[in-house]
Design a protein around this motif. Structure first.
Motif, PDB file in Angstrom:
ATOM      1  N   ASN A 201       0.818  -1.213  -0.017  1.00 53.14           N
ATOM      2  CA  ASN A 201      -0.039   0.144  -0.029  1.00 53.14           C
ATOM      3  C   ASN A 201       1.053   1.379  -0.068  1.00 53.14           C
ATOM      4  O   ASN A 201       0.345   2.351   0.324  1.00 53.14           O
ATOM      5  N   HIS A 202       1.970   1.120  -0.135  1.00 53.38           N
ATOM      6  CA  HIS A 202       2.940   2.336  -0.251  1.00 53.38           C
ATOM      7  C   HIS A 202       3.955   2.202  -1.509  1.00 53.38           C
ATOM      8  O   HIS A 202       4.257   0.918  -1.654  1.00 53.38           O
ATOM      9  N   ASN A 203       4.777   3.233  -2.082  1.00 54.09           N
ATOM     10  CA  ASN A 203       6.106   3.081  -2.597  1.00 54.09           C
ATOM     11  C   ASN A 203       6.814   4.395  -2.588  1.00 54.09           C
ATOM     12  O   ASN A 203       6.137   5.370  -2.743  1.00 54.09           O
ATOM     13  N   GLU A 204       7.823   4.448  -2.176  1.00 55.76           N
ATOM     14  CA  GLU A 204       8.644   5.704  -2.282  1.00 55.76           C
ATOM     15  C   GLU A 204       8.205   6.747  -1.551  1.00 55.76           C
ATOM     16  O   GLU A 204       7.918   7.939  -2.121  1.00 55.76           O
ATOM     17  N   GLY A 205       7.511   6.588  -0.282  1.00 53.04           N
ATOM     18  CA  GLY A 205       6.772   7.570   0.300  1.00 53.04           C
ATOM     19  C   GLY A 205       5.131   8.085   0.235  1.00 53.04           C
ATOM     20  O   GLY A 205       4.793   8.965   0.691  1.00 53.04           O
ATOM     21  N   ARG A 206       4.847   7.326  -0.825  1.00 58.26           N
ATOM     22  CA  ARG A 206       3.403   7.652  -1.474  1.00 58.26           C
ATOM     23  C   ARG A 206       2.578   6.393  -1.032  1.00 58.26           C
ATOM     24  O   ARG A 206       2.953   5.305  -1.164  1.00 58.26           O
ATOM     25  N   SER A 207       1.288   6.994  -0.922  1.00 54.93           N
ATOM     26  CA  SER A 207       0.244   5.901  -0.414  1.00 54.93           C
ATOM     27  C   SER A 207      -0.598   5.426  -1.932  1.00 54.93           C
ATOM     28  O   SER A 207      -0.947   6.137  -2.595  1.00 54.93           O
ATOM     29  N   VAL A 208      -0.395   3.899  -1.916  1.00 52.88           N
ATOM     30  CA  VAL A 208      -0.777   3.330  -3.135  1.00 52.88           C
ATOM     31  C   VAL A 208      -2.096   2.773  -2.840  1.00 52.88           C
ATOM     32  O   VAL A 208      -2.361   1.859  -1.936  1.00 52.88           O
ATOM     33  N   ALA A 209      -3.027   3.037  -3.911  1.00 49.44           N
ATOM     34  CA  ALA A 209      -4.478   2.502  -3.790  1.00 49.44           C
ATOM     35  C   ALA A 209      -4.640   1.115  -4.529  1.00 49.44           C
ATOM     36  O   ALA A 209      -5.288   0.042  -4.201  1.00 49.44           O
TER      37      ALA A 209
ATOM     38  N   HIS B 276      20.012  -0.937  -6.875  1.00 48.34           N
ATOM     39  CA  HIS B 276      19.403  -0.611  -5.770  1.00 48.34           C
ATOM     40  C   HIS B 276      19.349   0.945  -5.467  1.00 48.34           C
ATOM     41  O   HIS B 276      19.811   1.662  -6.046  1.00 48.34           O
ATOM     42  N   HIS B 277      18.066   1.361  -5.322  1.00 49.40           N
ATOM     43  CA  HIS B 277      17.190   2.824  -5.170  1.00 49.40           C
ATOM     44  C   HIS B 277      17.440   3.085  -3.611  1.00 49.40           C
ATOM     45  O   HIS B 277      17.003   2.707  -2.747  1.00 49.40           O
ATOM     46  N   ASP B 278      18.331   4.243  -3.391  1.00 47.69           N
ATOM     47  CA  ASP B 278      18.508   4.735  -2.029  1.00 47.69           C
ATOM     48  C   ASP B 278      18.558   6.230  -2.415  1.00 47.69           C
ATOM     49  O   ASP B 278      19.418   6.797  -2.865  1.00 47.69           O
ATOM     50  N   ASP B 279      17.546   6.901  -1.788  1.00 50.16           N
ATOM     51  CA  ASP B 279      17.538   8.489  -1.897  1.00 50.16           C
ATOM     52  C   ASP B 279      17.784   8.799  -3.348  1.00 50.16           C
ATOM     53  O   ASP B 279      18.256   9.880  -3.557  1.00 50.16           O
ATOM     54  N   HIS B 280      17.155   8.092  -4.508  1.00 50.46           N
ATOM     55  CA  HIS B 280      17.319   8.370  -5.785  1.00 50.46           C
ATOM     56  C   HIS B 280      18.706   8.324  -6.376  1.00 50.46           C
ATOM     57  O   HIS B 280      19.168   9.162  -7.289  1.00 50.46           O
ATOM     58  N   HIS B 281      19.562   7.871  -5.792  1.00 49.06           N
ATOM     59  CA  HIS B 281      21.024   7.331  -6.115  1.00 49.06           C
ATOM     60  C   HIS B 281      21.013   6.052  -6.607  1.00 49.06           C
ATOM     61  O   HIS B 281      20.874   5.184  -5.789  1.00 49.06           O
TER      62      HIS B 281
END
Length: 164
Positions: A38-46, A145-150
């Motif tokens: 229900n979430h991804n990268e700090g966003r609430s997913v529906a 790997h994704h960490d703070d967009h780096h």
């Protein structure tokens, strides 16, 4: 060995898939289940949806299974990936691997899901609770790997050599 790659709109029956992989030579079965969260990268997913280029996904997926089976001396492997709309909590992808030894099964299962995410033409679109929609996890991003967009480049898994 009957390596299986499947792309489906139907829910995945993990118990059935495990039974299909049963093998008296196997000392280990390792599975991976990827669920819609229900979430991804700090966003609430529906909800989300997967789209794919099925013919290429099947051929490339089979290639992934063949390479991994050879590399880790697997007895069998299967991968099922959903397409179409999925709700929170649904299983989106399932990988199962059988091998004579647990280490090969663990490493083979990890290698398969990692390569499926990078090599198969499968795209994910997320619907957010704020009403917006976005395509996520581009193939370039999935390679790292994704960490703070780096992007960070992971080391390759070591080749498995079965013990005598």
């Amino acid at each position: 060995m009957a390596l299986t790659i499947d792309i489906t709109e139907a829910p995945i029956d993990a118990d059935f898939q495990k039974q299909r992989l049963a093998n008296p030579q196997a000392g280990a079965l390792v599975t991976f289940e990827g669920w819609v969260r229900n979430h991804n990268e700090g966003r609430s997913v529906a909800a989300l949806a997967y789209e794919c280029y099925e013919a290429l996904a099947r051929s490339e997926g089979l290639q992934v299974l063949q390479e991994t089976a050879q590399r880790y001396a697997l007895l069998d492997a299967a991968c099922i990936h959903r397409v179409g709309p999925l709700e929170i909590g649904e299983m989106a992808v399932w990988v199962g691997v059988v091998a004579p030894h647990r280490e090969a099964a663990f490493m083979g299962c990890k290698a398969i899901i990692d390569q499926i995410k990078v090599r198969l033409p499968i795209w994910k679109q997320e619907w957010y609770t704020d009403g917006s929609v976005a395509w996520v996890n581009c193939r370039q991003c999935a390679r790292h790997h994704h960490d703070d967009h780096h992007h960070h480049h992971p080391q390759k898994d070591p080749v498995y050599v079965p013990s005598a």
